[in-house]
Design a protein around this motif. Structure first.
Motif, PDB file in Angstrom:
ATOM      1  N   SER A   1       0.971  -1.284   0.050  1.00 20.77           N
ATOM      2  CA  SER A   1       0.159  -0.033  -0.003  1.00 20.77           C
ATOM      3  C   SER A   1       0.936   1.224   0.186  1.00 20.77           C
ATOM      4  CB  SER A   1      -0.830   0.153   1.133  1.00 20.77           C
ATOM      5  OG  SER A   1      -0.160   0.094   2.320  1.00 20.77           O
ATOM      6  N   LEU A   2       2.046   0.936   0.028  1.00 18.92           N
ATOM      7  CA  LEU A   2       3.199   2.181  -0.165  1.00 18.92           C
ATOM      8  C   LEU A   2       2.833   3.111  -1.305  1.00 18.92           C
ATOM      9  CD1 LEU A   2       5.583   3.479   1.851  1.00 18.92           C
ATOM     10  CD2 LEU A   2       6.936   2.329  -0.216  1.00 18.92           C
ATOM     11  N   ALA A   3       2.560   4.532  -1.090  1.00 16.89           N
ATOM     12  CA  ALA A   3       2.332   5.743  -2.288  1.00 16.89           C
ATOM     13  C   ALA A   3       3.752   5.946  -2.631  1.00 16.89           C
ATOM     14  CB  ALA A   3       1.572   6.389  -1.901  1.00 16.89           C
ATOM     15  N   PRO A   4       4.115   6.636  -3.528  1.00 20.49           N
ATOM     16  CA  PRO A   4       5.269   7.314  -3.895  1.00 20.49           C
ATOM     17  C   PRO A   4       5.456   8.443  -2.596  1.00 20.49           C
ATOM     18  CG  PRO A   4       4.094   7.305  -6.064  1.00 20.49           C
ATOM     19  CD  PRO A   4       3.199   6.742  -4.941  1.00 20.49           C
ATOM     20  N   GLN A   5       6.548   8.522  -2.253  1.00 19.59           N
ATOM     21  CA  GLN A   5       6.775   9.381  -1.153  1.00 19.59           C
ATOM     22  C   GLN A   5       7.785  10.536  -1.376  1.00 19.59           C
ATOM     23  OE1 GLN A   5       5.956   8.349   2.208  1.00 19.59           O
ATOM     24  NE2 GLN A   5       4.883   7.080   0.846  1.00 19.59           N
ATOM     25  N   VAL A   6       7.774  11.566  -0.854  1.00 18.79           N
ATOM     26  CA  VAL A   6       8.560  12.925  -1.097  1.00 18.79           C
ATOM     27  C   VAL A   6       8.789  13.515   0.343  1.00 18.79           C
ATOM     28  CG1 VAL A   6       8.228  15.310  -2.042  1.00 18.79           C
ATOM     29  CG2 VAL A   6       7.210  13.456  -3.069  1.00 18.79           C
ATOM     30  N   ALA A   7      10.205  13.627   0.367  1.00 17.52           N
ATOM     31  CA  ALA A   7      10.736  14.250   1.579  1.00 17.52           C
ATOM     32  C   ALA A   7      10.662  16.060   1.440  1.00 17.52           C
ATOM     33  CB  ALA A   7      12.174  14.044   1.866  1.00 17.52           C
ATOM     34  N   CYS A   8       9.730  16.576   2.003  1.00 17.32           N
ATOM     35  CA  CYS A   8       9.686  18.116   1.814  1.00 17.32           C
ATOM     36  C   CYS A   8      10.869  18.918   2.364  1.00 17.32           C
ATOM     37  CB  CYS A   8       8.301  18.619   2.388  1.00 17.32           C
ATOM     38  SG  CYS A   8       6.961  17.675   1.879  1.00 17.32           S
TER      39      CYS A   8
ATOM     40  N   TYR B   1      12.792  19.246  -2.798  1.00 12.00           N
ATOM     41  CA  TYR B   1      11.945  18.095  -2.479  1.00 12.00           C
ATOM     42  C   TYR B   1      12.479  16.787  -2.932  1.00 12.00           C
ATOM     43  CZ  TYR B   1       8.078  21.573  -1.339  1.00 12.00           C
ATOM     44  OH  TYR B   1       7.347  22.490  -0.734  1.00 12.00           O
ATOM     45  N   LEU B   2      12.462  15.951  -1.987  1.00 12.27           N
ATOM     46  CA  LEU B   2      13.336  14.637  -2.499  1.00 12.27           C
ATOM     47  C   LEU B   2      12.370  13.865  -2.962  1.00 12.27           C
ATOM     48  CD1 LEU B   2      15.949  14.159   0.673  1.00 12.27           C
ATOM     49  CD2 LEU B   2      16.138  15.356  -1.647  1.00 12.27           C
ATOM     50  N   ALA B   3      12.624  13.161  -4.210  1.00 14.35           N
ATOM     51  CA  ALA B   3      11.791  12.086  -4.850  1.00 14.35           C
ATOM     52  C   ALA B   3      12.381  11.323  -5.749  1.00 14.35           C
ATOM     53  CB  ALA B   3      10.509  12.846  -5.094  1.00 14.35           C
ATOM     54  N   SER B   4      11.491  10.126  -6.050  1.00 14.38           N
ATOM     55  CA  SER B   4      11.996   9.295  -7.050  1.00 14.38           C
ATOM     56  C   SER B   4      12.169   9.736  -8.557  1.00 14.38           C
ATOM     57  CB  SER B   4      11.026   8.021  -7.205  1.00 14.38           C
ATOM     58  OG  SER B   4       9.815   8.571  -7.611  1.00 14.38           O
ATOM     59  N   PRO B   5      12.837   9.123  -9.455  1.00 12.39           N
ATOM     60  CA  PRO B   5      12.991   9.630 -10.788  1.00 12.39           C
ATOM     61  C   PRO B   5      11.444   9.725 -11.464  1.00 12.39           C
ATOM     62  CG  PRO B   5      14.411   7.930 -10.401  1.00 12.39           C
ATOM     63  CD  PRO B   5      13.646   7.961  -9.102  1.00 12.39           C
ATOM     64  N   ALA B   6      10.488   8.856 -10.879  1.00 16.52           N
ATOM     65  CA  ALA B   6       9.146   8.741 -11.389  1.00 16.52           C
ATOM     66  C   ALA B   6       8.368  10.052 -10.990  1.00 16.52           C
ATOM     67  CB  ALA B   6       8.442   7.745 -10.798  1.00 16.52           C
ATOM     68  N   VAL B   7       8.514  10.404  -9.777  1.00 19.52           N
ATOM     69  CA  VAL B   7       7.956  11.576  -9.334  1.00 19.52           C
ATOM     70  C   VAL B   7       8.560  12.796  -9.865  1.00 19.52           C
ATOM     71  CG1 VAL B   7       7.533  13.119  -7.277  1.00 19.52           C
ATOM     72  CG2 VAL B   7       7.015  10.595  -7.024  1.00 19.52           C
ATOM     73  N   ALA B   8       9.833  12.996 -10.067  1.00 19.32           N
ATOM     74  CA  ALA B   8      10.652  13.978 -10.586  1.00 19.32           C
ATOM     75  C   ALA B   8      10.123  14.120 -12.155  1.00 19.32           C
ATOM     76  CB  ALA B   8      11.960  13.754 -10.522  1.00 19.32           C
ATOM     77  N   ALA B   9      10.058  13.179 -12.758  1.00 22.80           N
ATOM     78  CA  ALA B   9       9.913  13.248 -14.277  1.00 22.80           C
ATOM     79  C   ALA B   9       8.281  13.697 -14.250  1.00 22.80           C
ATOM     80  CB  ALA B   9      10.206  12.026 -14.871  1.00 22.80           C
ATOM     81  N   ALA B  10       7.398  13.007 -13.673  1.00 19.02           N
ATOM     82  CA  ALA B  10       6.099  13.370 -13.761  1.00 19.02           C
ATOM     83  C   ALA B  10       5.948  14.956 -13.336  1.00 19.02           C
ATOM     84  CB  ALA B  10       5.141  12.568 -12.676  1.00 19.02           C
ATOM     85  N   SER B  11       6.546  15.424 -12.196  1.00 18.39           N
ATOM     86  CA  SER B  11       6.489  16.928 -12.010  1.00 18.39           C
ATOM     87  C   SER B  11       7.341  17.696 -12.909  1.00 18.39           C
ATOM     88  CB  SER B  11       7.210  17.141 -10.628  1.00 18.39           C
ATOM     89  OG  SER B  11       6.772  16.164  -9.671  1.00 18.39           O
ATOM     90  N   ALA B  12       8.073  17.223 -13.806  1.00 19.30           N
ATOM     91  CA  ALA B  12       8.764  18.096 -14.712  1.00 19.30           C
ATOM     92  C   ALA B  12       7.523  18.578 -15.955  1.00 19.30           C
ATOM     93  CB  ALA B  12      10.024  17.284 -15.294  1.00 19.30           C
TER      94      ALA B  12
END
Ligand code: SF4
Lengths: 421, 171
Positions: A267-274, A397-408
């Protein structure tokens, strides 16, 4: 009583039968790593110690990664000092920018770190090599100089914490999210002085690139080292590259741990360190609309070919938001070359991103993408303390490549699970 | 290296990371005059008027987390900070400080019990922390034997220098 993998690794190189947490050992070192950021000071200390020769030049590795290509005159002078030292001492494993990349990805790729090794490196993310079944810990420049002279170092046997991940990961969730969730839960000192041993069925399923991220980020929870016992899938990656003999260890079933935590990752969602620290972690879907000025994919935490492939999956046929400066930093020259061959670099360029030379890139706020006051970055790097990538008023904000690319693509921090790609 | 100090307490919080002690954009410089003005500037932009030579930094848990760069404790030493006392230190900061002969001491209750500007006395050998202002002692964590040896010779550099010298005269 049984021993943990960390205890076995240390006992073997201290040449004793068994060890216990808290015990101080003098340990023989297989590899001593220095970078352009830490070797210059160590060279001065080495000379002041009255040392003339390295204990063994083939066990010393020097990598130019933090400030290359030289960002200014000071960096150029520091790099020259390292170059002169490498020549004088006959260090063959001296990686300038033409054969280099970020050290923690380069050494395993070159087969210089193998399972069973005890590695110390004058860089805090030296713990990354735990992903290859080695004991590896970060030290300072004086420690490195002493190790250069003596071939050994003193280490206190850490207590171990067992982190077991079970279950099946959702798409676009992986090692980065597991690491961030853990740091969010235990805090910046939850593993202080300790060995963090990652295991469980979900870890067994992880490719080496995700294990690298896990071990790399253990230090953000204060750990001395992170480790995953090398299994067949790790060995399939390691064996063709290894330049030395492997020594495989695993924890005994009756080994003792200071703490055990189990996570079901299903059930883990993608995580972000703010901002302003790696422990300020939230699931990506709990983050309100945060506008992004810069996205960085790369670093020793997420700079392998798998990481670039993930980013490319999102960027392929799409354009990054015009408001987002998107920077892709291949971890090493080999990763760069493969990214060219697989067409990933073309994908990035078509999408409006730039691809820089391998190395630390903007991770340390030195050059190649420094942030201005008030600017926001999403970066796949390991830490986001205030001012890490530039002005103290900037935010990372720290995140995975997936979150980073989606955010781009969207220009705001975005859940990769809801982006069409 | 001195083992006994008296100084004014400068208070900082928990998890004071390397970036707050010396922002990483200044870490490449090896010149004291370039580094010193930025010491603790990540934690307090007005540190210049607050920090005086001989001050003792008092902090909470996990002081020095983050980067392993040795210039981080070195910069504190260059800036004239006499010592750091904290509830706990990050592993690498602790190790680097001992290696370069920069005095640090873990004390229980120091964060809540010592106020900004208090006169503080420490004795590294006896493991003593005392707030003279509040007339109160704080229990400390003892240094393992090997670290005491390192502290007595003045750090790892000197320790190795002596060892290499002995080895060369022995052959
Ligand atoms: S990529 Fe970043 S975290 Fe990794 S070694 Fe370089 S500066 Fe350090």
């Amino acid at each position: 009583m049984g021993m943990t993998i960390t205890e076995k690794l240390l006992a073997a190189r201290a040449e004793v039968e068994s060890v216990q947490p808290g015990q101080l050992l003098i340990v023989k070192i297989d590899v001593v790593l220095g970078t352009d950021a830490t070797a210059p000071l160590a060279i001065q200390v080495f000379r002041r110690m009255g040392a003339r020769k390295l204990f063994n030049p083939d066990q010393v590795v020097l990598v130019h990664d933090h400030y290359v290509p030289a960002r200014d005159v000071a960096a150029a002078e520091a790099a020259r000092a390292v170059r002169v030292f490498a020549q004088e001492q006959g260090i063959r494993n001296h990686y300038e920018l033409n054969r280099g990349g970020v050290c923690h990805l380069l050494l395993p790729e070159e087969g210089l770190v193998v399972p069973g090794d005890v590695v110390i490196g004058a860089d805090s993310h030296t713990c990354t090599y735990g992903a290859f079944g080695a004991f590896a810990a970060g030290v300072g420049s004086t420690d490195m100089a002493a190790a250069w002279a003596l071939g050994e170092t003193w280490l206190r046997v850490p207590e171990s914490i067992k982190i077991e991940f079970v279950g099946k990961l959702q798409p676009w969730v992986g090692g980065k999210d597991m690491a961030l969730r853990l740091i969010g839960d235990v805090g910046l000192e939850g593993a202080r002085y300790k060995a963090v041993e990652f295991c469980g069925t979900a870890v067994e399923q992880l490719p080496i690139s995700h294990r690298v991220t896990l071990c790399n980020m253990a230090v953000e929870a204060g750990a001395k080292n992170g480790v995953v016992a090398a299994d067949e899938s790790a060995l399939a990656w390691i064996r063709p590259r290894a330049k030395r003999n492997l020594r495989l260890y695993r924890s005994d079933p009756d080994a003792s741990y200071a703490a055990v935590r189990t996570y079901d990752v299903s059930s883990l969602a993608p995580q972000v360190a703010c901002p302003p620290a790696p422990n300020n972690v939230k699931p990506v879907d709990a983050i309100e609309k945060i506008r992004v000025d810069q996205v960085v994919v790369g670093s020793c935490t997420n700079g392998m070919i798998d990481d670039l492939r993930v980013a490319a999956t999102f960027l392929k046929g799409n354009k990054v938001s015009t408001a987002v400066r998107t920077i892709v930093v291949p971890g090493t020259q080999a990763v760069y070359r493969q990214a060219v061959e697989e067409g990933l670099v073309a994908t990035f360029l078509d999408a409006g991103a730039i691809v820089t030379s391998p190395g630390c890139g903007p991770c340390i706020g030195g050059h190649m993408g420094v942030l201005a006051d008030g600017e926001v970055a999403v970066a796949t790097i390991a830490r986001n303390f205030q001012g890490r990538m530039g002005h103290p008023g900037s935010k990372v904000y720290l995140a995975s490549p997936a979150v980073a690319a989606a955010s781009a693509l969207t220009g705001v921090i975005t859940d990769p699970r809801v982006v069409k790609h | 290296m001195d083992f006994k100090f008296r100084g004014r307490a400068l208070k900082f919080g928990h998890n004071i990371d390397a970036e707050q002690i010396l922002p990483s954009r200044y870490t490449l410089s090896a010149r004291q005059e370039e580094v010193v003005p930025h010491v603790m500037s990540g934690a307090d932009p007005h540190i210049g008027i607050r920090l005086k030579k001989g001050d003792i930094i008092v902090a909470g848990t996990n002081f020095g987390c983050g980067s392993a760069l040795e210039i981080v404790p070195l910069a504190l030493k260059w800036a004239g900070v006499a010592a750091v006392i904290a509830e706990s230190f990050s592993r690498v900061f602790y190790r680097n400080a001992i290696n370069i002969g920069f005095p640090i001491l873990e004390g229980t209750g120091v964060y809540a019990g010592i106020g900004e500007g208090d006169m503080v006395e420490i004795d590294l050998e006896r493991g003593l922390i005392r707030s003279i202002t509040k007339m109160r002692n704080f229990p400390t964590a003892p240094f393992p034997d090997f670290m005491q040896t390192l502290m007595h010779v003045g750090g790892l550099e000197e320790y190795v220098r002596q060892r290499l010298k002995r080895a060369s005269t022995a052959t």
